[in-house]
Design a protein around this motif. Structure first.
Motif, PDB file in Angstrom:
ATOM      1  N   THR A 156       0.892  -1.081   0.055  1.00 51.78           N
ATOM      2  CA  THR A 156      -0.068   0.016   0.174  1.00 51.78           C
ATOM      3  C   THR A 156       0.851   1.218   0.001  1.00 51.78           C
ATOM      4  O   THR A 156       1.647   1.495   0.851  1.00 51.78           O
ATOM      5  CB  THR A 156      -0.875   0.117   1.295  1.00 51.78           C
ATOM      6  OG1 THR A 156      -1.591  -1.330   1.318  1.00 51.78           O
ATOM      7  CG2 THR A 156      -1.870   1.284   1.247  1.00 51.78           C
ATOM      8  N   ARG A 157       0.719   2.094  -0.916  1.00 48.60           N
ATOM      9  CA  ARG A 157       1.766   3.291  -1.047  1.00 48.60           C
ATOM     10  C   ARG A 157       0.946   4.381  -0.004  1.00 48.60           C
ATOM     11  O   ARG A 157      -0.091   4.735  -0.324  1.00 48.60           O
ATOM     12  CB  ARG A 157       1.559   3.844  -2.508  1.00 48.60           C
ATOM     13  CG  ARG A 157       2.511   4.983  -2.812  1.00 48.60           C
ATOM     14  CD  ARG A 157       2.864   5.227  -4.155  1.00 48.60           C
ATOM     15  NE  ARG A 157       1.963   5.968  -4.869  1.00 48.60           N
ATOM     16  CZ  ARG A 157       1.701   6.078  -6.204  1.00 48.60           C
ATOM     17  NH1 ARG A 157       2.761   5.704  -6.833  1.00 48.60           N
ATOM     18  NH2 ARG A 157       0.813   6.690  -6.722  1.00 48.60           N
ATOM     19  N   LEU A 158       1.851   4.903   0.778  1.00 48.75           N
ATOM     20  CA  LEU A 158       1.680   6.045   1.650  1.00 48.75           C
ATOM     21  C   LEU A 158       2.158   7.413   1.037  1.00 48.75           C
ATOM     22  O   LEU A 158       1.427   8.324   1.281  1.00 48.75           O
ATOM     23  CB  LEU A 158       2.004   5.600   3.073  1.00 48.75           C
ATOM     24  CG  LEU A 158       1.321   4.580   3.791  1.00 48.75           C
ATOM     25  CD1 LEU A 158       1.895   4.352   5.300  1.00 48.75           C
ATOM     26  CD2 LEU A 158       0.023   4.518   3.680  1.00 48.75           C
ATOM     27  N   ALA A 159       3.245   7.441   0.367  1.00 48.25           N
ATOM     28  CA  ALA A 159       3.847   8.582   0.142  1.00 48.25           C
ATOM     29  C   ALA A 159       4.485   8.407  -1.184  1.00 48.25           C
ATOM     30  O   ALA A 159       4.706   7.646  -1.778  1.00 48.25           O
ATOM     31  CB  ALA A 159       5.122   8.800   1.046  1.00 48.25           C
ATOM     32  N   TYR A 160       3.966   9.739  -2.084  1.00 49.42           N
ATOM     33  CA  TYR A 160       4.587   9.711  -3.684  1.00 49.42           C
ATOM     34  C   TYR A 160       4.889  11.046  -4.022  1.00 49.42           C
ATOM     35  O   TYR A 160       4.118  12.102  -3.584  1.00 49.42           O
ATOM     36  CB  TYR A 160       3.599   9.103  -4.371  1.00 49.42           C
ATOM     37  CG  TYR A 160       4.035   8.904  -5.695  1.00 49.42           C
ATOM     38  CD1 TYR A 160       4.947   8.031  -6.304  1.00 49.42           C
ATOM     39  CD2 TYR A 160       3.494  10.156  -6.791  1.00 49.42           C
ATOM     40  CE1 TYR A 160       5.239   7.992  -7.716  1.00 49.42           C
ATOM     41  CE2 TYR A 160       4.119   9.867  -8.070  1.00 49.42           C
ATOM     42  CZ  TYR A 160       4.918   8.900  -8.418  1.00 49.42           C
ATOM     43  OH  TYR A 160       5.410   8.908  -9.845  1.00 49.42           O
ATOM     44  N   LEU A 161       5.939  11.270  -4.361  1.00 47.68           N
ATOM     45  CA  LEU A 161       6.625  12.606  -5.220  1.00 47.68           C
ATOM     46  C   LEU A 161       7.168  12.386  -6.418  1.00 47.68           C
ATOM     47  O   LEU A 161       8.338  11.698  -6.265  1.00 47.68           O
ATOM     48  CB  LEU A 161       7.128  13.469  -4.064  1.00 47.68           C
ATOM     49  CG  LEU A 161       7.498  14.785  -4.714  1.00 47.68           C
ATOM     50  CD1 LEU A 161       6.445  15.765  -4.534  1.00 47.68           C
ATOM     51  CD2 LEU A 161       8.492  15.639  -3.746  1.00 47.68           C
ATOM     52  N   VAL A 369      14.942  16.821  -2.228  1.00 47.53           N
ATOM     53  CA  VAL A 369      14.455  15.437  -2.795  1.00 47.53           C
ATOM     54  C   VAL A 369      13.606  15.727  -3.931  1.00 47.53           C
ATOM     55  O   VAL A 369      12.907  16.826  -3.939  1.00 47.53           O
ATOM     56  CB  VAL A 369      13.600  14.806  -1.757  1.00 47.53           C
ATOM     57  CG1 VAL A 369      14.641  14.466  -0.654  1.00 47.53           C
ATOM     58  CG2 VAL A 369      12.575  15.388  -1.264  1.00 47.53           C
ATOM     59  N   ALA A 370      13.605  14.968  -4.907  1.00 44.55           N
ATOM     60  CA  ALA A 370      13.081  15.135  -6.243  1.00 44.55           C
ATOM     61  C   ALA A 370      11.949  14.051  -6.576  1.00 44.55           C
ATOM     62  O   ALA A 370      11.194  14.298  -7.215  1.00 44.55           O
ATOM     63  CB  ALA A 370      14.163  15.286  -7.381  1.00 44.55           C
ATOM     64  N   PHE A 371      12.312  13.075  -5.804  1.00 42.77           N
ATOM     65  CA  PHE A 371      11.392  11.770  -5.945  1.00 42.77           C
ATOM     66  C   PHE A 371      11.562  11.147  -4.309  1.00 42.77           C
ATOM     67  O   PHE A 371      12.394  10.924  -3.984  1.00 42.77           O
ATOM     68  CB  PHE A 371      11.897  10.822  -7.042  1.00 42.77           C
ATOM     69  CG  PHE A 371      10.976   9.652  -7.301  1.00 42.77           C
ATOM     70  CD1 PHE A 371       9.939   9.595  -8.109  1.00 42.77           C
ATOM     71  CD2 PHE A 371      11.239   8.600  -6.574  1.00 42.77           C
ATOM     72  CE1 PHE A 371       9.115   8.552  -8.547  1.00 42.77           C
ATOM     73  CE2 PHE A 371      10.511   7.453  -7.011  1.00 42.77           C
ATOM     74  CZ  PHE A 371       9.470   7.320  -7.789  1.00 42.77           C
ATOM     75  N   TYR A 372      10.142  10.482  -4.276  1.00 35.69           N
ATOM     76  CA  TYR A 372      10.082   9.470  -3.310  1.00 35.69           C
ATOM     77  C   TYR A 372       8.834   8.504  -3.350  1.00 35.69           C
ATOM     78  O   TYR A 372       7.854   9.164  -3.940  1.00 35.69           O
ATOM     79  CB  TYR A 372      10.233  10.060  -1.596  1.00 35.69           C
ATOM     80  CG  TYR A 372       9.229  11.133  -1.601  1.00 35.69           C
ATOM     81  CD1 TYR A 372       7.746  10.738  -1.317  1.00 35.69           C
ATOM     82  CD2 TYR A 372       9.742  12.428  -0.925  1.00 35.69           C
ATOM     83  CE1 TYR A 372       7.069  11.967  -0.854  1.00 35.69           C
ATOM     84  CE2 TYR A 372       8.863  13.393  -1.093  1.00 35.69           C
ATOM     85  CZ  TYR A 372       7.354  13.172  -0.617  1.00 35.69           C
ATOM     86  OH  TYR A 372       6.530  14.036  -0.266  1.00 35.69           O
ATOM     87  N   GLU A 373       8.885   7.516  -2.841  1.00 41.34           N
ATOM     88  CA  GLU A 373       7.739   6.614  -2.970  1.00 41.34           C
ATOM     89  C   GLU A 373       7.801   5.543  -1.931  1.00 41.34           C
ATOM     90  O   GLU A 373       9.020   5.057  -1.706  1.00 41.34           O
ATOM     91  CB  GLU A 373       7.344   5.860  -4.294  1.00 41.34           C
ATOM     92  CG  GLU A 373       8.537   4.846  -4.527  1.00 41.34           C
ATOM     93  CD  GLU A 373       8.177   4.210  -5.958  1.00 41.34           C
ATOM     94  OE1 GLU A 373       6.798   3.823  -6.047  1.00 41.34           O
ATOM     95  OE2 GLU A 373       9.060   3.940  -7.010  1.00 41.34           O
TER      96      GLU A 373
END
Length: 377
Positions: A156-161, A369-373
């Protein structure tokens, strides 16, 4: 995936399941006619799809999962390559969307996690599903059904950028960096050490594992966990700027999940040993790693043999690529760029928190930061 933006397509495409499509393309009128024979009564249903770039834009905004495919279709149409094949690709994407929607909403009761869906339907594809959350009712949440971090699917994805998306904004309280075609989010301007934070609620989902990845960039001279500027108080305090990099924790009081450090140099430099990554050859920082961090960290530098007060957009951090001559051990860590914490039989509903920190002013160092998941299961 947000269903509201394609309700018209869903209405038109109820015949998709068990249908045979025949397409004819009228080049003069620039439109495609789809004739569908349903398997139930073989009645013919006609669907007219014209060159509608607005619809394509809505589809693009509705789902990051299929964003690249939709961009390619849009490019084909805008480039004068309008064809039934392109329209068929759109229909296949919508068919997948309907399937994902029905897979979860048809359950009774509605699943409360991606793992529950995976357990009930092992062949479910990755995508957005309707979940019943303990705190916010039903929500559409992205599920990764593929294997991550060596621990199967059902995440389950909680964080995304993803700041490569020009429409994406930094989380509230973060400052936007733009250089060399890179957009990243770091600390607000500060004359001293600081952190900037974003929290990700679990929505009541119980989990025992955390899996994720973060891409950041070096600005000027981060010192990993060498924190002599502000003394041992901040260095040993998980609630303070104990690292030049990214801190990922869960719950309150904070419990360490993972730390992503940035060292000042990736090349050989005896004078910079105190400020290089702890995993670098000859580094003096290995003894400075906090006990609450332990081995749960990655570290890289975005600079080469020397550094200056600039933003380094050409070498992303924590991807295990482009490491300097003394960083071989830092880039050969198992699992990188994914980090993984497995708490065994211990479960929690703690929220997750991502902080970008540094122990000196923003003119001297930062790691935007430029990306996270980040996923849980």
């Amino acid at each position: 995936m947000m269903l509201s933006s394609i309700l018209l397509l869903i209405t038109c495409l109820q015949v998709i399941s068990g249908s045979d499509f025949a397409f004819t393309f009228d080049a003069n009128k620039n439109k495609c006619t789809a004739t569908a024979s349903t398997s139930s009564d073989r009645n013919h249903t006609h669907i007219i799809l014209s060159n509608n770039t607005v619809l394509l834009e809505e589809l693009l905004n509705a789902t990051r999962q299929n964003a690249q495919a939709i961009k390619e279709i849009k490019s084909m149409i805008n480039g004068g390559h309008n064809s039934c094949e392109a329209i068929n690709d759109i229909l296949l994407l919508v068919e997948e969307l309907i399937m994902l929607h029905n897979d979860s909403s048809s359950f009774s009761p509605i699943p409360s996690s991606c793992q529950e869906i995976k357990n009930k339907q092992p062949n479910s594809p990755s995508g957005v599903y309707l979940l019943e959350t303990a705190t916010n009712g039903t929500q559409y949440i992205y599920c990764n059904m593929e294997e991550l971090c060596g621990s199967g699917g059902g995440w389950t994805r909680l964080a995304y950028l993803n700041m490569t998306d020009s429409t994406e904004n930094c989380p509230s309280g973060f400052r936007l960096y733009q250089s060399g075609g890179v957009r990243a989010c770091g600390r607000v301007t500060s004359s001293e050490g600081s952190c900037v934070s974003v929290e990700f609620p679990s929505n009541g989902i119980s989990y025992s594992q955390v899996c994720g990845r973060v891409v950041g960039y070096q600005f000027a001279s981060p010192d990993a966990v060498d924190n002599i500027i502000n003394g041992p108080e901040s260095h040993n305090d998980i609630n303070s700027y104990y690292v030049d990099g990214v801190s990922i924790t869960r719950g309150s009081p904070r419990q360490h999940v993972w730390t992503l450090m940035a060292g000042v140099s990736g090349g050989f430099s005896t004078t910079e040993y105190p400020y290089n990554c702890p995993c670098s050859t000859g580094s003096l920082q290995s003894s400075k790693i906090q006990s609450f961090v332990g081995n749960d960290y990655y570290c890289e530098s975005g600079a080469g043999n020397t550094w200056t007060h600039i933003f380094y957009p050409s070498d992303p951090l924590w991807d295990g690529q482009g490491c300097g001559s003394i960083e071989t051990a830092c880039c050969n860590v198992p699992g990188i760029p994914w980090f993984h914490r497995d708490y065994g039989n211990t479960t929690t509903t703690d929220y997750l928190e991502l902080r970008v920190c540094a122990n000196q002013d923003t003119g001297d160092e930062d790691t935007p930061v430029a990306f996270y998941e980040i996923y849980v299961k």
